[in-house]
Enzyme design. Structure first.
Site, PDB file in Angstrom:
ATOM      1  N   ARG A  46      50.761  25.331  35.458  1.00  0.00           N
ATOM      2  CA  ARG A  46      51.459  25.353  36.736  1.00  0.00           C
ATOM      3  C   ARG A  46      50.493  25.611  37.886  1.00  0.00           C
ATOM      4  NH1 ARG A  46      54.036  29.709  38.749  1.00  0.00           N
ATOM      5  NH2 ARG A  46      53.677  30.758  36.769  1.00  0.00           N
ATOM      6  N   LYS A 119      50.558  36.136  26.536  1.00  0.00           N
ATOM      7  CA  LYS A 119      50.969  34.741  26.689  1.00  0.00           C
ATOM      8  C   LYS A 119      50.796  33.954  25.398  1.00  0.00           C
ATOM      9  CE  LYS A 119      50.754  30.763  29.751  1.00  0.00           C
ATOM     10  NZ  LYS A 119      50.411  30.292  31.102  1.00  0.00           N
ATOM     11  N   ARG A 263      54.903  38.976  37.630  1.00  0.00           N
ATOM     12  CA  ARG A 263      54.035  39.950  36.985  1.00  0.00           C
ATOM     13  C   ARG A 263      54.711  41.309  36.978  1.00  0.00           C
ATOM     14  NH1 ARG A 263      52.033  35.896  35.823  1.00  0.00           N
ATOM     15  NH2 ARG A 263      49.900  35.154  36.088  1.00  0.00           N
TER      16      ARG A 263
END
Length: 266
Positions: A46, A119, A263
């Site tokens: 992204r 992630k 975040r």
């Protein structure tokens, strides 16, 4: 269920998303196409970020899919794709979704997969409608880390200290990860089923299901975009369109899909 779309496999390409986007722009797409690359030399995430995919240790593919919906009616698509990927993982690993949830698998709005707050994978969706009345073609790119977490982390240009997780962390010995081909087929089948339903009913019926996998609901978060000051608040999940609800004192902000990141605040 097996995939019904055209399946393509290439040894190397710059970006599977770009490959399919070029065909869409040229009017060459007719049926859904899934394209898997062993190696991407210019994979992307992204906001133009690069996506590092180590051959053999990750899976990178894109799916071009036509919708009857207009681009304005595609809200929530990336969230639905995240849930479909979880379904595909469960099928490929022969694990119940409850087991995956207990193991720490989560979705980060709007387009990341996390495993224990690290992630695991990312989703990039591009495309649109060439002209009014045409199908809306969306190119859905998915990258996921499979194994050798330390090697993938070591290969990152990683000033933010991003933590990586890998799919094999969900496997209990002596079981092993299935091969990439099998995993890919299961993911594509789950995606096709979910996208067909989305085209018919939209995102609203999936709102409650997505909340179950929400990594940050109820937590203090910071949302940032390129060239914009971060916005802080308490994540309150999503609305029926898939927009993020952010609580600030006595007001609720509605954050729509776009160039934002989420975040957890320290």
């Amino acid at each position: 269920m097996t995939a019904n779309c055209i399946l393509e496999r290439v040894t190397e390409t710059q970006s599977t998303n770009d490959d399919l986007l070029e065909r869409w722009r040229a009017g060459e797409l007719i049926d859904p196409v899934a394209r898997l690359a062993h190696k991407q030399t210019a994979g992307k995430g992204r906001a133009g970020r690069s996506w590092f995919a180590k051959p053999g240790d990750s899976i990178s593919f894109s799916l071009a899919y036509p919708f009857k919906r207009t681009p304005a009616e595609m809200t929530g698509l990336s969230l639905l794709v995240g849930m479909a990927v979880i379904t595909g993982i469960a099928e490929a690993l022969n694990l119940d979704s409850n087991v995956l949830h207990q193991a720490g698998l989560r979705l980060k709005w709007p387009n990341d997969l996390l495993l224990n707050n690290s992630k695991l994978g990312g989703i990039l969706i591009e495309g649109g409608q060439a002209k009014a009345g045409n199908s809306t073609w969306m190119i859905i790119g998915i990258g996921m880390n499979l194994r050798n977490r330390a090697a993938i982390e070591a290969g990152l240009d990683n000033p933010s200290g991003l933590k990586i997780s890998t799919l094999d962390q969900l496997i209990t010995a002596p079981a092993e990860l299935p091969d990439t081909e099998y995993l890919w087929i299961k993911l594509i089948a789950a995606l096709e089923s979910a996208l067909k339903q989305f085209d018919e009913v939209g995102f609203a019926p999936y709102q409650a299901q997505w909340k179950r996998w929400d990594a940050y609901t109820g937590q203090a978060v910071s949302i940032s975009g390129i060239g914009k000051e971060p916005i802080h608040g308490i994540s309150q999940g999503i609305d029926e369109t898939g927009a993020l609800l952010l609580q600030q004192d006595n007001k609720t902000l509605v954050i729509h899909a776009g160039d934002v990141s989420l975040r957890a605040q320290s």
